[in-house]
Design a protein around this motif. Structure first.
Motif, PDB file in Angstrom:
ATOM      1  N   GLY A 241       0.799   1.090  -5.764  1.00  0.00           N
ATOM      2  CA  GLY A 241      -0.221   0.048  -5.690  1.00  0.00           C
ATOM      3  C   GLY A 241      -1.585   0.576  -5.287  1.00  0.00           C
ATOM      4  N   LEU A 242      -1.885   1.823  -5.654  1.00  0.00           N
ATOM      5  CA  LEU A 242      -3.113   2.476  -5.199  1.00  0.00           C
ATOM      6  C   LEU A 242      -4.130   2.703  -6.323  1.00  0.00           C
ATOM      7  CD1 LEU A 242      -1.521   5.198  -2.865  1.00  0.00           C
ATOM      8  CD2 LEU A 242      -2.707   3.091  -2.153  1.00  0.00           C
ATOM      9  N   SER A 243      -3.920   2.073  -7.443  1.00  0.00           N
ATOM     10  CA  SER A 243      -4.778   2.343  -8.594  1.00  0.00           C
ATOM     11  C   SER A 243      -6.250   2.034  -8.316  1.00  0.00           C
ATOM     12  CB  SER A 243      -4.301   1.531  -9.801  1.00  0.00           C
ATOM     13  OG  SER A 243      -2.993   1.909 -10.170  1.00  0.00           O
ATOM     14  N   GLN A 244      -6.516   1.103  -7.404  1.00  0.00           N
ATOM     15  CA  GLN A 244      -7.892   0.753  -7.073  1.00  0.00           C
ATOM     16  C   GLN A 244      -8.494   1.642  -5.989  1.00  0.00           C
ATOM     17  OE1 GLN A 244      -9.407  -1.553  -9.026  1.00  0.00           O
ATOM     18  NE2 GLN A 244      -7.418  -1.505 -10.071  1.00  0.00           N
ATOM     19  N   ARG A 245      -7.652   2.490  -5.361  1.00  0.00           N
ATOM     20  CA  ARG A 245      -8.135   3.318  -4.253  1.00  0.00           C
ATOM     21  C   ARG A 245      -8.010   4.819  -4.521  1.00  0.00           C
ATOM     22  NH1 ARG A 245      -8.748   1.279   0.673  1.00  0.00           N
ATOM     23  NH2 ARG A 245     -10.057   3.149   0.787  1.00  0.00           N
ATOM     24  N   VAL A 246      -7.548   5.175  -5.713  1.00  0.00           N
ATOM     25  CA  VAL A 246      -7.433   6.585  -6.090  1.00  0.00           C
ATOM     26  C   VAL A 246      -8.083   6.774  -7.451  1.00  0.00           C
ATOM     27  CG1 VAL A 246      -5.882   8.518  -6.553  1.00  0.00           C
ATOM     28  CG2 VAL A 246      -5.243   6.806  -4.841  1.00  0.00           C
ATOM     29  N   ARG A 247      -8.934   7.799  -7.560  1.00  0.00           N
ATOM     30  CA  ARG A 247      -9.586   8.098  -8.835  1.00  0.00           C
ATOM     31  C   ARG A 247      -9.277   9.530  -9.243  1.00  0.00           C
ATOM     32  NH1 ARG A 247     -15.606   7.434  -8.174  1.00  0.00           N
ATOM     33  NH2 ARG A 247     -15.300   7.082  -5.938  1.00  0.00           N
ATOM     34  N   LEU A 248      -8.849   9.715 -10.483  1.00  0.00           N
ATOM     35  CA  LEU A 248      -8.611  11.044 -11.024  1.00  0.00           C
ATOM     36  C   LEU A 248      -9.854  11.493 -11.787  1.00  0.00           C
ATOM     37  CD1 LEU A 248      -5.719  10.230 -10.227  1.00  0.00           C
ATOM     38  CD2 LEU A 248      -4.924  11.426 -12.278  1.00  0.00           C
TER      39      LEU A 248
END
Length: 381
Positions: A241-248
Motif C-alpha cells: 500500500g505504498l504506491s503513493q509514498r515510493v517513487r522509482l
C-alpha cells in the motif's frame, strides 16, 4: 604493462553495478600511466566493441546477451578461448570475481601470470538460492590464486580464511570527482540507489521498514536503479500500500546521480551483503548522512559521526532510525564530517596503489614461474 582484464560487466550495460564503475575508473588511470588495458565483458543488448578513455572493451559471448543467464553461460563458455588467442600480447591477466560462483579459477588456464580482484563473495548465498554447490566452487577457485586484490579488509579476511597462504592487497573504491560538485543541503526525501536485486540489497527489508516509518516522515522514499527484480519490487510496493509514498526513478548516473544524493535528506543502505558500499561513500561525499545495517564492509565506510549503523536486519530498528534522523534538526555537522571522511577515497591514489600491486604481482609470479621451469628442467636432466 599489457593487462587483460576479465571484467564481466560493461559499465555501459543497463543495471551494471559498482564493480564495473571501479573497473573503468581504475583502468582509465592506469592507461594514463602508460598501461595497455583490454577488458573482456559479457554481451548485452546494444553491445559494441569500442575504445573508451583509452581502454579497449571487447564484449564476449554469443548473440546479443538478451538476458543475464544467456550472458553468463556464453561468457563462461567463450572466455578461455578469447584469453588464449590473446596470450601472446599479455603481461598480466586480471580476473574480476563475479556472480554466482565468484571465480573461474583463471590461473589454471590463462597461460599467463594471473591475479584476481575481489569485490564480492556471495557464493554461499547463491548456493542457497539455486541449490547448487557454488560455495565449494568459490573456495576451490580462491585456492588456485597466489595473489589477490580485495576492496575491503572484511573481504580480505574471508579470502585468507579460504587460502591461508595467499597474499591479499586491500585497495578500496574511490569517489567520482563529480560527487563534490553539489552543495550539501537539507533535502526532503529518503533515497536508495543501487542494483535492484531484491534480497541481496535488502529491498524487502526497506519496504517493510518504510511502511512502519513513513507516517512520521514528510518526504517520500525514492528508489533509483535498475536490475533483475524491478517487477518484484514494484509488486511488493503495491502490496504494501505504498504506491503513493515510493517513487522509482530508474537508472541514474553521473551528475544526475550525485544531484539525487545531494538532494536527499538521508540515504539508506539496507543491504544484507556488501563488499564495499560505493553508494554509501558517494553519499557521504555529497554531504548526505547514511543509515545502514551493521554488516562487514559497511562498518568500514560509515564511521560514527557520518551516519548510523543499525543492528543487522532489524527492520523495526531501521524504521525507527530513519524516522529519528529524519526529524533531527541539525545534520550539518554529520554532513561535514562525512565529506571529510570521503576525501580519503580518491581514485587517483587508489589507481596508483593498484598499479604498484600489478607490478609487484607480475614480478613475483614471473619469478616463481621461472623457478618452477628451472626446477623442472633440472629434474628432467
Amino acid at each position: 604493462m599489457r593487462v587483460l582484464h576479465l571484467g564481466f560487466e560493461d559499465p555501459r550495460m543497463p543495471g551494471a553495478g559498482g564493480g564495473a564503475v571501479r573497473t573503468h575508473q581504475v583502468n582509465r588511470r592506469l592507461v594514463e600511466q602508460g598501461f595497455e588495458v583490454t577488458v573482456l565483458t559479457t554481451r548485452y543488448p546494444g553491445w559494441n566493441e569500442r575504445e573508451e578513455d583509452g581502454i579497449h572493451y571487447v564484449p564476449v559471448g554469443l548473440g546479443n546477451g538478451a538476458n543475464r543467464w544467456n550472458r553468463l553461460v556464453a561468457y563462461v563458455a567463450c572466455l578461455p578461448f578469447e584469453v588464449w588467442k590473446r596470450r601472446g600480447n599479455i603481461d598480466l591477466v586480471v580476473e574480476d570475481f563475479f556472480a554466482p560462483f565468484s571465480t573461474m579459477a583463471a590461473p589454471l588456464w590463462t597461460g599467463r601470470p594471473t591475479i584476481g580482484i575481489v569485490q564480492w563473495l556471495h557464493a554461499t548465498d547463491k548456493a542457497r538460492q539455486y541449490k547448487l554447490p557454488l560455495h565449494w566452487m568459490e573456495r576451490l577457485g580462491v585456492r588456485t590464486y597466489r595473489r589477490l586484490i580485495a576492496v575491503s579488509q572484511g573481504i580480505a579476511d574471508r579470502l585468507s580464511a579460504m587460502n591461508p597462504g595467499i597474499h591479499v592487497d586491500v585497495i578500496g573504491n574511490g569517489v567520482d570527482p563529480a560527487a563534490w560538485k553539489p552543495e550539501p543541503h537539507r533535502g526532503r526525501n529518503v533515497l536508495f540507489i543501487g542494483r535492484l536485486d531484491y534480497s541481496p540489497k535488502g529491498l524487502d527489508l526497506l519496504v517493510d521498514a518504510w511502511k512502519q516509518c513513513c507516517p512520521r516522515i514528510d518526504g517520500d522514499l525514492l528508489i533509483a536503479g535498475g536490475g533483475p527484480d524491478e517487477d518484484k519490487l514494484r509488486a511488493a510496493i503495491h502490496e504494501a500500500g505504498l504506491s503513493q509514498r515510493v517513487r522509482l526513478l530508474g537508472w541514474l548516473s553521473g551528475d544526475e546521480k550525485f544531484r539525487a544524493l545531494s538532494d536527499a535528506r538521508l540515504v539508506v543502505v539496507p543491504s544484507r551483503h556488501e563488499t564495499f558500499g560505493l553508494v554509501a561513500i558517494d553519499a557521504l561525499a555529497t554531504g548526505t548522512p547514511v543509515i545502514a545495517f551493521d554488516i562487514p564492509c559497511l562498518r568500514e565506510i560509515v564511521p560514527p559521526g557520518a551516519g548510523w549503523l543499525v543492528e543487522s536486519f532489524d527492520v523495526s530498528a531501521f524504521a525507527e532510525e530513519i524516522a529519528r534522523r529524519y526529524a533531527q534538526p541539525d545534520l550539518g555537522g554529520v554532513a561535514t564530517f562525512g565529506r571529510e571522511f570521503a576525501t580519503g577515497y580518491n581514485w587517483d591514489a587508489l589507481a596508483t596503489l593498484q598499479a604498484g600491486s600489478y607490478r609487484e604481482s607480475l614480478d613475483t609470479l614471473s619469478r616463481d614461474a621461472t623457478g618452477l621451469q628451472e626446477a623442472d628442467y633440472s629434474e628432467r636432466v
